[in-house]
Design a protein around this motif. Structure first.
Motif, short mmCIF file in Angstrom:
data_model
loop_
_atom_site.label_atom_id
_atom_site.label_comp_id
_atom_site.label_asym_id
_atom_site.label_seq_id
_atom_site.Cartn_x
_atom_site.Cartn_y
_atom_site.Cartn_z
N GLN A 20 -30.35 -27.62 -32.04
CA GLN A 20 -29.18 -27.48 -31.17
C GLN A 20 -29.33 -26.26 -30.26
OE1 GLN A 20 -25.39 -25.73 -32.57
NE2 GLN A 20 -24.48 -27.78 -32.21
N ALA A 21 -29.79 -25.16 -30.84
CA ALA A 21 -29.98 -23.94 -30.05
C ALA A 21 -31.10 -24.12 -29.03
CB ALA A 21 -30.29 -22.76 -30.96
N SER A 22 -32.17 -24.79 -29.42
CA SER A 22 -33.28 -25.04 -28.50
C SER A 22 -32.81 -25.84 -27.30
CB SER A 22 -34.40 -25.81 -29.21
OG SER A 22 -34.93 -25.08 -30.29
N SER A 23 -31.97 -26.85 -27.55
CA SER A 23 -31.45 -27.67 -26.47
C SER A 23 -30.57 -26.85 -25.52
CB SER A 23 -30.64 -28.83 -27.05
OG SER A 23 -30.07 -29.62 -26.03
N LEU A 24 -29.75 -25.98 -26.09
CA LEU A 24 -28.89 -25.13 -25.26
C LEU A 24 -29.73 -24.21 -24.38
CD1 LEU A 24 -25.69 -23.26 -26.37
CD2 LEU A 24 -27.46 -22.06 -25.09
N LEU A 25 -30.74 -23.57 -24.98
CA LEU A 25 -31.58 -22.64 -24.23
C LEU A 25 -32.36 -23.36 -23.12
CD1 LEU A 25 -32.94 -20.41 -27.14
CD2 LEU A 25 -31.10 -19.88 -25.54
N ALA A 26 -32.86 -24.54 -23.44
CA ALA A 26 -33.58 -25.31 -22.43
C ALA A 26 -32.65 -25.69 -21.28
CB ALA A 26 -34.18 -26.57 -23.06
N GLY A 27 -31.39 -26.00 -21.62
CA GLY A 27 -30.43 -26.42 -20.61
C GLY A 27 -30.06 -25.34 -19.62
N VAL A 28 -30.21 -24.08 -20.02
CA VAL A 28 -29.89 -22.98 -19.10
C VAL A 28 -31.15 -22.36 -18.51
CG1 VAL A 28 -27.68 -22.47 -20.18
CG2 VAL A 28 -29.74 -21.29 -20.99
N GLY A 29 -32.30 -23.02 -18.75
CA GLY A 29 -33.53 -22.59 -18.10
C GLY A 29 -34.31 -21.49 -18.79
N ILE A 30 -34.06 -21.26 -20.06
CA ILE A 30 -34.82 -20.26 -20.80
C ILE A 30 -36.19 -20.82 -21.16
CG2 ILE A 30 -34.91 -18.86 -22.91
CD1 ILE A 30 -32.80 -17.94 -20.92
N GLY A 31 -37.23 -20.06 -20.87
CA GLY A 31 -38.58 -20.50 -21.20
C GLY A 31 -38.83 -20.49 -22.69
N GLU A 32 -39.71 -21.38 -23.14
CA GLU A 32 -40.08 -21.50 -24.56
C GLU A 32 -38.85 -21.52 -25.47
OE1 GLU A 32 -42.77 -18.26 -25.28
OE2 GLU A 32 -44.44 -19.30 -24.31
N PRO A 33 -37.94 -22.45 -25.23
CA PRO A 33 -36.67 -22.46 -25.98
C PRO A 33 -36.85 -22.65 -27.48
CG PRO A 33 -36.93 -24.49 -24.72
CD PRO A 33 -38.00 -23.56 -24.25
N ARG A 34 -37.78 -23.53 -27.88
CA ARG A 34 -37.97 -23.77 -29.32
C ARG A 34 -38.54 -22.54 -30.01
NH1 ARG A 34 -38.91 -28.34 -32.55
NH2 ARG A 34 -39.13 -27.63 -34.71
N SER A 35 -39.50 -21.88 -29.36
CA SER A 35 -40.09 -20.67 -29.93
C SER A 35 -39.05 -19.57 -30.08
CB SER A 35 -41.26 -20.19 -29.06
OG SER A 35 -41.78 -18.98 -29.55
N ASN A 36 -38.22 -19.40 -29.06
CA ASN A 36 -37.17 -18.40 -29.13
C ASN A 36 -36.17 -18.71 -30.23
OD1 ASN A 36 -37.27 -16.24 -26.93
ND2 ASN A 36 -37.70 -18.07 -25.74
N ALA A 37 -35.77 -19.97 -30.35
CA ALA A 37 -34.83 -20.35 -31.41
C ALA A 37 -35.44 -20.12 -32.79
CB ALA A 37 -34.42 -21.81 -31.23
N ASN A 38 -36.70 -20.48 -32.95
CA ASN A 38 -37.38 -20.27 -34.23
C ASN A 38 -37.40 -18.79 -34.61
OD1 ASN A 38 -37.91 -22.97 -34.54
ND2 ASN A 38 -40.06 -22.85 -33.97
N LEU A 39 -37.76 -17.93 -33.65
CA LEU A 39 -37.84 -16.49 -33.93
C LEU A 39 -36.47 -15.93 -34.32
CD1 LEU A 39 -40.22 -15.27 -31.08
CD2 LEU A 39 -40.66 -15.12 -33.53
N LEU A 40 -35.45 -16.34 -33.60
CA LEU A 40 -34.12 -15.83 -33.90
C LEU A 40 -33.60 -16.35 -35.24
CD1 LEU A 40 -32.52 -16.03 -30.35
CD2 LEU A 40 -33.16 -13.97 -31.61
N LEU A 41 -33.92 -17.59 -35.55
CA LEU A 41 -33.50 -18.14 -36.84
C LEU A 41 -34.21 -17.46 -37.99
CD1 LEU A 41 -31.50 -20.13 -37.92
CD2 LEU A 41 -33.20 -21.95 -37.69
N CYS A 42 -35.50 -17.20 -37.84
CA CYS A 42 -36.24 -16.45 -38.86
C CYS A 42 -35.62 -15.07 -39.06
CB CYS A 42 -37.70 -16.31 -38.47
SG CYS A 42 -38.69 -17.82 -38.69
N HIS A 43 -35.22 -14.46 -37.95
CA HIS A 43 -34.61 -13.14 -38.03
C HIS A 43 -33.29 -13.18 -38.79
CE1 HIS A 43 -33.29 -9.16 -36.84
NE2 HIS A 43 -32.21 -9.67 -36.25
N ILE A 44 -32.44 -14.15 -38.46
CA ILE A 44 -31.13 -14.28 -39.12
C ILE A 44 -31.28 -14.54 -40.61
CG2 ILE A 44 -29.18 -15.88 -39.35
CD1 ILE A 44 -28.65 -14.01 -37.17
N LEU A 45 -32.21 -15.41 -40.95
CA LEU A 45 -32.37 -15.85 -42.35
C LEU A 45 -33.28 -14.94 -43.15
CD1 LEU A 45 -32.78 -19.69 -41.70
CD2 LEU A 45 -30.72 -18.51 -42.52
N GLY A 46 -34.03 -14.05 -42.46
CA GLY A 46 -35.01 -13.23 -43.16
C GLY A 46 -36.20 -14.04 -43.62
N PHE A 47 -36.56 -15.05 -42.84
CA PHE A 47 -37.63 -15.98 -43.20
C PHE A 47 -38.91 -15.66 -42.43
CE2 PHE A 47 -35.10 -20.06 -44.53
CZ PHE A 47 -34.63 -19.39 -45.64
#
Length: 317
Positions: A20-47
């Motif tokens: 869901q976050a990847s789709s939102l980021l892609a929709g507003v033109g953020i580059g590498e949306p899936r990579s950014n979402a993955n990094l932020l999710l790892c950060h939130i979860l401590g994964f």
């Protein structure tokens, strides 16, 4: 019409939250949306990335969703992910980064490699009696200085920056990588802290004044002020202007000033390594050639084939 924010629903999995976050980021033109979402999710979860994949189909923890949504909103506005998580990687090591410092770039690793290769030939590890004094000017996060110290623990490192906030970040990174005792941090403008008697430099220290520098490395500001509005929003709106702008004209002001300051040092370094911007390599190389000290001056291209570094070497004492 693009989705404006991520929304929680009962039973949502970690993977669904990420997509869901990847789709939102892609929709507003953020580059590498899936990579950014993955990094932020790892950060939130401590994964780690592996743990994220392992728990992809597990429920998204509802108590963390508000924090997750806030981070995605900031990323959607263009804020660099490294500032959001407080960390960037350089030469295989994590470095703390804040908006007070530039985010370390992969191309700068090539400068570090070139300096190490050249210095190892002039000061072989087998010769324990001589080790170089190395100065990193405009250290920022400390990525260059800390990496050089970690890779060559016998070297004597000095790192300078005009910004006290940047020096605090760099000092923290030195401690993080157990290099604090091997690096002296100095506040000051370009080479002035190292000029004998300093010319009235306020923050000059006894350790820096008149230092006989063997290796000088610097990634100074090099972007012309007029080019700032055309930069990517992630850089233009978030990274420190002090570390970006190299003057109003062509961005070469820091190199011109250092070319004047170099002969004022206690000795001219045997190695000088500069990072620079597109189209600046020949001009910077010419500044060094005009000093007439180094018998080899070469230009190093980055991963994209852009002339990105100038390396000057004096092979003989």
């Amino acid at each position: 019409m693009t989705q404006s924010e991520v929304t929680y629903r009962p039973g949502m999995t970690i993977g669904e939250a990420c997509l869901q976050a990847s789709s939102l980021l892609a929709g507003v033109g953020i580059g590498e949306p899936r990579s950014n979402a993955n990094l932020l999710l790892c950060h939130i979860l401590g994964f780690t990335k592996a743990e994220l994949l392992r728990d992809w189909h597990e429920p998204m923890p509802e108590p963390l969703f508000e924090q997750w949504a806030a981070l995605i909103a900031r990323k959607a506005a263009g804020e660099p992910v490294q500032y959001l998580i407080g960390e960037g990687w350089f030469y295989g090591r994590p470095f703390t980064v804040t908006p007070a410092v530039l985010i370390p770039r992969p191309e700068t690793e090539l400068l570090v490699e070139a300096v190490i290769e050249a210095a190892d030939k002039l000061w072989p590890a087998a010769d324990k009696g001589t080790v170089p004094s190395v100065v990193d000017v405009g250290t920022g996060s400390g990525a260059i200085a800390v990496t050089l110290s970690a890779e060559r623990t016998s070297w004597r490192l000095f790192a300078s920056d005009l910004s006290p906030e940047a020096l605090a970040v760099a000092s923290g990174n030195a401690a993080r990588h157990e290099a604090a005792e091997r690096i002296t941090f100095v506040q000051g403008d370009l080479l002035l802290p190292f000029v004998p008697d300093g010319g009235g430099v306020e923050h000059q220290t006894d350790a820096a004044s008149g230092l006989r520098i063997d290796v000088l490395v610097s990634n100074p500001p090099y972007i012309p002020a007029a080019d700032i509005p055309s930069l990517q929003p992630e850089v233009r709106d978030y990274e420190p202007r002090l570390a970006l702008v190299g003057g109003d004209d062509d961005g070469l002001e820091p190199y011109r000033r250092m070319s004047v300051q170099l002969p004022q040092l206690a000795q001219l370094p045997r190695i000088v390594g500069f990072e620079l911007g597109i189209g600046q390599a020949q001009d910077v190389a010419d500044l060094l050639r005009a000093i007439g000290h180094w018998d080899e001056i070469r230009i190093i291209a980055d991963y994209g084939g852009i002339d990105r570094h100038v390396l000057a070497i004096r092979h003989a004492e």
